[in-house]
Design a protein around this motif. Structure first.
Motif, PDB file in Angstrom:
ATOM      1  N   GLY A  29      85.471 -38.903 -15.002  1.00  0.00           N
ATOM      2  CA  GLY A  29      85.231 -39.590 -16.039  1.00  0.00           C
ATOM      3  C   GLY A  29      84.154 -40.628 -15.601  1.00  0.00           C
ATOM      4  O   GLY A  29      83.583 -41.609 -16.229  1.00  0.00           O
ATOM      5  N   ILE A  30      83.820 -40.729 -14.311  1.00  0.00           N
ATOM      6  CA  ILE A  30      82.786 -41.432 -13.835  1.00  0.00           C
ATOM      7  C   ILE A  30      81.572 -40.835 -14.227  1.00  0.00           C
ATOM      8  O   ILE A  30      81.341 -39.619 -14.223  1.00  0.00           O
ATOM      9  N   SER A  31      80.404 -41.816 -14.754  1.00  0.00           N
ATOM     10  CA  SER A  31      79.128 -41.161 -15.072  1.00  0.00           C
ATOM     11  C   SER A  31      78.137 -42.175 -14.806  1.00  0.00           C
ATOM     12  O   SER A  31      78.298 -43.657 -15.142  1.00  0.00           O
ATOM     13  N   PHE A  32      77.079 -41.848 -14.142  1.00  0.00           N
ATOM     14  CA  PHE A  32      76.175 -42.758 -14.105  1.00  0.00           C
ATOM     15  C   PHE A  32      74.677 -42.328 -14.990  1.00  0.00           C
ATOM     16  O   PHE A  32      73.725 -42.600 -14.781  1.00  0.00           O
ATOM     17  N   ASP A  34      73.646 -42.845 -18.018  1.00  0.00           N
ATOM     18  CA  ASP A  34      73.103 -43.873 -18.797  1.00  0.00           C
ATOM     19  C   ASP A  34      71.974 -44.841 -17.665  1.00  0.00           C
ATOM     20  O   ASP A  34      71.285 -45.734 -18.346  1.00  0.00           O
ATOM     21  N   TRP A  35      72.171 -44.628 -16.535  1.00  0.00           N
ATOM     22  CA  TRP A  35      71.264 -45.576 -15.767  1.00  0.00           C
ATOM     23  C   TRP A  35      69.731 -45.067 -16.000  1.00  0.00           C
ATOM     24  O   TRP A  35      69.537 -44.087 -15.721  1.00  0.00           O
ATOM     25  N   VAL A  71      67.715 -54.310  -7.060  1.00  0.00           N
ATOM     26  CA  VAL A  71      68.446 -53.371  -7.705  1.00  0.00           C
ATOM     27  C   VAL A  71      70.101 -53.531  -7.606  1.00  0.00           C
ATOM     28  O   VAL A  71      70.928 -52.940  -8.292  1.00  0.00           O
ATOM     29  N   ALA A  72      70.620 -54.607  -6.835  1.00  0.00           N
ATOM     30  CA  ALA A  72      71.948 -54.807  -6.768  1.00  0.00           C
ATOM     31  C   ALA A  72      72.204 -56.227  -6.074  1.00  0.00           C
ATOM     32  O   ALA A  72      71.451 -56.726  -5.566  1.00  0.00           O
ATOM     33  N   VAL A  73      73.462 -56.575  -6.319  1.00  0.00           N
ATOM     34  CA  VAL A  73      74.084 -57.935  -5.713  1.00  0.00           C
ATOM     35  C   VAL A  73      75.302 -57.712  -5.460  1.00  0.00           C
ATOM     36  O   VAL A  73      76.243 -56.885  -5.969  1.00  0.00           O
ATOM     37  N   HIS A  92      75.236 -59.790 -11.885  1.00  0.00           N
ATOM     38  CA  HIS A  92      74.210 -59.175 -12.781  1.00  0.00           C
ATOM     39  C   HIS A  92      72.968 -60.147 -12.804  1.00  0.00           C
ATOM     40  O   HIS A  92      71.906 -59.555 -13.289  1.00  0.00           O
ATOM     41  N   VAL A  94      70.251 -60.215 -10.976  1.00  0.00           N
ATOM     42  CA  VAL A  94      68.957 -59.470 -10.840  1.00  0.00           C
ATOM     43  C   VAL A  94      68.488 -58.960 -11.909  1.00  0.00           C
ATOM     44  O   VAL A  94      67.333 -58.936 -11.968  1.00  0.00           O
ATOM     45  N   GLN A  95      69.256 -58.511 -12.865  1.00  0.00           N
ATOM     46  CA  GLN A  95      68.728 -57.868 -14.170  1.00  0.00           C
ATOM     47  C   GLN A  95      68.114 -58.947 -14.839  1.00  0.00           C
ATOM     48  O   GLN A  95      67.230 -58.747 -15.727  1.00  0.00           O
ATOM     49  N   PRO A 681      71.984 -57.161 -20.327  1.00  0.00           N
ATOM     50  CA  PRO A 681      72.733 -56.214 -21.120  1.00  0.00           C
ATOM     51  C   PRO A 681      74.135 -56.733 -21.216  1.00  0.00           C
ATOM     52  O   PRO A 681      74.782 -56.849 -22.343  1.00  0.00           O
ATOM     53  N   ILE A 682      74.755 -56.631 -20.232  1.00  0.00           N
ATOM     54  CA  ILE A 682      76.085 -56.745 -20.092  1.00  0.00           C
ATOM     55  C   ILE A 682      76.631 -58.242 -20.614  1.00  0.00           C
ATOM     56  O   ILE A 682      77.533 -58.338 -21.480  1.00  0.00           O
TER      57      ILE A 682
ATOM     58  N   ILE B 152      84.514 -44.201 -17.314  1.00  0.00           N
ATOM     59  CA  ILE B 152      84.910 -45.426 -16.489  1.00  0.00           C
ATOM     60  C   ILE B 152      84.003 -45.615 -15.213  1.00  0.00           C
ATOM     61  O   ILE B 152      83.093 -44.642 -15.129  1.00  0.00           O
ATOM     62  N   LEU B 157      74.780 -51.958 -12.531  1.00  0.00           N
ATOM     63  CA  LEU B 157      73.983 -51.720 -11.333  1.00  0.00           C
ATOM     64  C   LEU B 157      74.728 -51.714 -10.052  1.00  0.00           C
ATOM     65  O   LEU B 157      75.798 -51.863 -10.196  1.00  0.00           O
ATOM     66  N   MET B 204      82.689 -54.616 -22.558  1.00  0.00           N
ATOM     67  CA  MET B 204      81.354 -54.065 -23.102  1.00  0.00           C
ATOM     68  C   MET B 204      81.999 -52.603 -23.633  1.00  0.00           C
ATOM     69  O   MET B 204      81.972 -51.604 -23.028  1.00  0.00           O
TER      70      MET B 204
END
Lengths: 774, 218
Positions: A29-32, A34-35, A71-73, A92, A94-95, A681-682, B152, B157, B204
């Motif tokens: 169920g984990i997916s990246f 969309d990045w 790229v991250a915090v 978020h 840095v976005q 976005p979030i 999930i 980021l 979201m």
């Protein structure tokens, strides 16, 4: 039958993105997928420390950098403020650097249209326009309007250029709109600005009272610290004392509502009860407190050129007690709507010698036409029972911007201030002239305009040139229409330095693209006297440059090379060491540049290598010199001042025609005018639009259901926006609440520009409106 | 398996759960009069649960429930799960009966499992939505298809707190489902000691299109 995905197909679909196959088989169920992936990245992250870009809490963050991109915090575990935890905005943040409409080129208005020009051409034009305006209309016709988001060097060079070199006191900052009453509160009660305590009070207190302060959303990291302390210690309670029910009320042990403006009466009633029950800490009061009164019926600043000067008179304790006779719990119940038993309960919490009490407040008390008074009155409570300047006993004024304290209050970017002292004092002018290397005659001994009056002066034509940096007044000024129309008048020249287009860049004649946050080196100062350095971590886009450097470039074009001599690779350190000279005393000493670079924030006074956590307390504060346990050395009589301040009504209250209070504020997801957070976005997806909160019974009477449009009408203007019923917060009957982040719904066209006559801070929490179903 | 798949452990679990906390449904905060309790997606529940649940109960890592077993009980993401264990046919589904196990969770010896905690204990007619399965046979076949469950752990980021991918309706109490031994392994958080979940996690909803911010046109 079931969800038509068996275990195998589940894993298969997740594993389609091959890079995360291992993670996916562990956690189906984990997916990246969309990045959007960074091109050319080697996958390595370097972590660099910075203070968070947003509120005044001053969380330490670690910014993850890959190549030249953030790229991250993560939370900085070394920072004592947040100990590794952030809020959703910080995580978020840095976005916000990478919104598509980021300003990267300078723009100049030519024949009514904004056109891109090289930044040097824009800087030339700014300098030429300033010279021309000063020549035609005098030095007080140019102004700079900055921000509590200015870095400390930004504010410092602005003050040096305008006050020291040009010689005008037309320097203001948006912190006037958020912190001015806190400052005048501190100065009138203690003679020195900024809290005596620190965030460690949270782990030491037994009772928290939030005064008109929705900490769960506005200072969430501190709020979590409070919740954790309550859970761990079991003998901790939280009382939410407010005009509207919020997430903070939900978490509180008790939620007490008062009618807008009547906090003044309740605070006096608490003091009345403390004295009546003899809960006064006499030893403390006799040694460390003196009693005073000031003027009353002091007005609301609604007219142009409004002037007010308070006059302090001494009074005896008996006279003070006599003054409080009007404020019995029963009488105050009638004014405030707070049951007398709840007032007695609050008094008993403050009065119980076994309990340590911390009061928190922010905009509820500061954006108040009697903002200075209510600050004084809460200090009165703490002073009467001697619950101050010790761990857990703390009247704590929180800030809303990352450097409202650091830049505006400490550097003094307000019309009457210098980095040390006020322009009215010859000593302060001499000190500034010497450090700035300018003739002392340059520094004008007369303050000019506070923020509201500065925008009125722009409207009237007394000010013709205004440079606005790191702030968005065309969303945040109260009674907005007047000030926007003023800015758009013929023969006004507006320069705006910012990172995104906003309603303020919409009125600009020149737009300068600015470096944002960690795209430059700088320092912020948070709510607990902590100075936080950050290095340049990523490069600014296009021709964007730091606000400090923009001012330096213009200063040199105006002929002040001598005062602004620094090179681009050293200027922040040099500026810091020059600025630090203003505060060289045990009462305010700042840490050296090299120390700031190493640590995740350093508290001042920083004396002999040690931070001062509780001021005025001999155990912690090296400036205490009277041999006693406490020393309130800010005032000439070496005492903290209790003030007799009466209840006076708001500038505008609901009546037959306009029968609702309008209250404005924020939500956790968005920060101030949303110019940064709405591009994340979030955060945008969580709260995409503003709304008007209405009490369910009022909504039913109006015939409005959730999401339907409502027209809010005041004597200044009107606005149509969607209703929110039982949403994020619930106002009591007769009040509506609107978050101000959304430029589509400019609620400040409806608000009133009344302000506290002492602090000159406007009241965004109270004006009268009526509602119609739209 | 057959043996333990009964309600026999109910009593044992009742005792286990009593050890965990005090009154479950009693409100913690003293609210202002005249203000409804159910605003902000009933956010009060999170704070109450946080205060009432001892830390050890939030940090268990039994790990028997997984997303797969979780979705096996559901028809689509968000549907009420069926009751996977046997219950007597006389059982009425009254709140006390279900809540004695599902109110606060705890170990059920008879099932050798930790009971999942309901995020909405205030809805008392459990059988209104949750039903047992008495037969595996269908009346007729059905061509039902579901959408994929929400992905999930999809942070914006690296290392940032993932958003809440589901609607908060009936799922307001984060701590109920996301902490402790009864939690689904993949969605259990390791930091139950934080009390204000929505400080970092905001909704979201996965089934809603992502909106991009654009300035309003003038």
């Amino acid at each position: 039958m079931t969800v038509k995905l068996d275990r195998r197909s589940f894993i298969k679909s997740a594993a389609a993105t091959s890079a995360v196959a291992t993670a996916a088989s562990l956690f189906p169920g984990i997916s990246f997928a969309d990045w959007k992936k960074q091109t050319g990245s080697n996958g390595m992250i370097t972590w660099k420390k910075a203070p968070c870009r947003f509120c005044g809490t001053g969380c330490g963050v670690l910014v993850g950098v890959s190549g030249d991109r953030a790229v991250a915090v993560k939370g900085d575990p070394k920072c004592s403020v947040n100990k590794g935890l952030c809020c959703v905005k910080g995580y978020h943040s840095v976005q916000a650097l990478y919104g598509k409409d980021r300003l990267t080129r300078a723009q100049v208005r030519k024949n009514g249209k904004m056109v891109e020009v090289p930044v040097s051409e824009a800087l030339d034009l700014i300098a030429a326009k300033m010279k021309e305006t000063i020549k035609k209309h005098g030095k007080d016709s140019v102004a700079i309007y900055g921000s509590g988001q200015w870095t400390i060097p930004d504010g410092y060079v602005a003050s040096k250029l305008f006050k020291g070199c040009i010689g005008t006191n037309n320097v203001e900052a948006n912190a006037r709109l958020c912190m001015a009453s806190a400052v005048t509160g501190f100065l009138t009660s203690f003679g020195l600005d900024e809290p005596m305590g620190c965030y460690e009070d949270i782990e030491n207190a037994n009772v928290f009272v939030t005064w008109g302060n929705n900490m769960a959303e506005m200072h969430p990291v501190l709020f979590s610290r409070m919740l954790a302390a309550r859970k761990r210690k079991k003998d901790v309670i939280l009382i939410d004392f407010a005009t509207r029910t919020t997430r903070t009320s939900q978490a509180a042990d008790k939620s007490i509502l008062f009618r807008p403006q009547t906090d003044l009466a309740v605070a006096n009633a608490i003091c009345h009860e403390i004295i009546r029950n003899n809960w006064v800490n006499w030893d403390f009061v006799n040694k460390h407190v003196s009693f005073h009164k000031g003027k009353t019926n002091i007005g609301y600043g609604l007219e142009d050129h409004f002037a007010f000067k308070d006059k302090a008179e001494n009074m005896t304790f008996e006279e003070y007690k006599e003054f409080l006779r009007e404020y019995t719990p029963e009488k105050v119940e009638k004014i405030s709507g707070v049951p007398a038993k709840d007032i007695r309960y609050l008094a008993s919490l403050y009065g119980d010698p076994k309990k340590k009490v911390t009061s928190f407040w922010c905009m509820g008390m500061n954006q108040h036409t009697r903002g200075t008074w209510i600050n004084n009155l809460v200090y009165n409570i703490h002073l009467l029972v001697g619950k101050i300047s010790t761990p857990g006993n703390s009247p704590f004024s929180l800030t809303g911007q990352p450097s409202a304290c650091g830049t505006v209050r400490e550097v003094g970017t307000l019309t009457h201030k210098l980095p040390h002292g006020v322009v009215m004092k010859e000593e302060a002018r001499k000190m500034a002239a010497e450090i700035w290397d300018v003739p002392v005659s340059n520094i004008d001994p007369k303050p000019t305009y506070h923020t509201v009056e500065m925008f009125r002066a722009l409207d009237r034509g007394d000010i013709r040139f205004m440079w606005i940096q790191v702030t968005n007044p065309m969303v945040t000024m109260p009674k907005l229409k007047r000030y926007r129309n003023g800015a758009l008048k013929e023969d006004r020249f507006i320069v705006v330095s910012d990172v995104y287009p906003t309603p303020t860049t919409d009125v600009a004649d020149v737009i300068l693209p600015a470096a944002m946050w960690v795209e430059q080196e700088g320092m912020f100062g948070n709510s607990e006297r902590r100075t936080q350095h950050f290095e340049q971590i990523v490069p600014p886009p296009g021709e964007a440059m730091s606000d400090t450097w923009q001012i330096i470039e213009v200063a040199r074009r105006l002929g002040f090379e001598k005062q602004f001599p620094w090179g681009k690779d050293e200027y922040i350190g040099k500026i810091w060491e020059e600025y630090r000279r203003f505060h060289a005393s045990p009462k305010h000493n700042m840490a050296p540049y090299e120390v700031l670079k190493k640590r995740s924030g350093v508290q001042w006074p920083f004396v002999n290598g040690r931070e001062t956590r509780w001021r005025y307390n001999a155990k912690y504060d090296p400036a205490v010199s009277n041999g006693e346990e406490f020393h309130f050395y800010g005032k000439k009589d070496n005492r903290a001042w209790i003030w007799a301040r009466p209840y006076e009504p708001a500038a505008e209250s609901p009546d037959q025609e306009y029968n609702f209070w309008l209250n404005t504020g924020r939500v956790i997801e968005h920060w101030h005018t949303g110019s940064m957070t709405r591009r994340v976005p979030i955060l945008h997806n969580a709260v995409p639009s503003s709304y008007v909160e209405i009490n369910p019974e009022d909504a039913a009477e109006l015939g409005v259901v959730n999401g339907e449009m409502v027209k809010i009408i005041s004597r200044r203007g009107e606005i149509v926006m969607p209703a929110s019923i039982n949403g994020r917060g619930v106002p009591p009957r007769g009040m509506v609440f609107v978050p101000f982040f959304d430029e589509k719904y400019l609620i400040n066209e409806v608000t009133l520009d009344a302000f506290c006559p002492i602090s000159k801070q406007p009241d965004y929490k109270k004006c009268a409106v009526r509602l119609e179903k739209a | 398996m057959k043996k333990t798949d009964t309600l026999m452990g109910r009593l044992g679990l009742g005792i286990a759960s009593l050890c965990l906390a005090g009154a479950m449904t009693a409100g913690f905060a003293v609210a202002a009069p005249g203000i409804p309790h159910d605003f902000d997606s009933k956010g009060e529940k999170i704070f109450n649960r946080y205060n009432e649940t001892p830390l050890p109960a939030m940090t268990g890592t039994d790990g028997k429930r997984t997303l797969n077993t979780f979705y096996e009980l559901r028809q689509y993401p968000g549907s009420p799960p069926r009751i996977p264990h046997k219950i007597p046919t006389s059982f009425s589904g009254e709140i006390f009966e279900c809540i004695s196990c599902h109110g606060r969770g705890g170990y059920v010896a008879e099932l050798d499992a930790y009971a999942p905690v309901t995020p909405h204990p205030e809805n008392e007619a459990c059988f209104q939505c949750h039903v047992p399965r008495l037969t595996e046979k269908l009346f007729v076949e059905n061509d039902w298809q579901s959408i994929e469950p929400p992905v999930i752990g999809r942070p914006q980021l690296g290392g940032s707190p993932p958003p809440i991918p589901h609607s908060l309706q009936l799922r307001e109490d984060c701590i109920a489902c996301h902490t402790g031994n009864g939690a689904v392994a993949e969605i259990r958080v390791e930091h139950g000691s934080r009390g204000n979940c929505r400080q970092c996690h905001v909704p979201m909803v996965a089934t809603k299109p992502v909106k991009e911010f654009t300035r309003p046109s003038k």
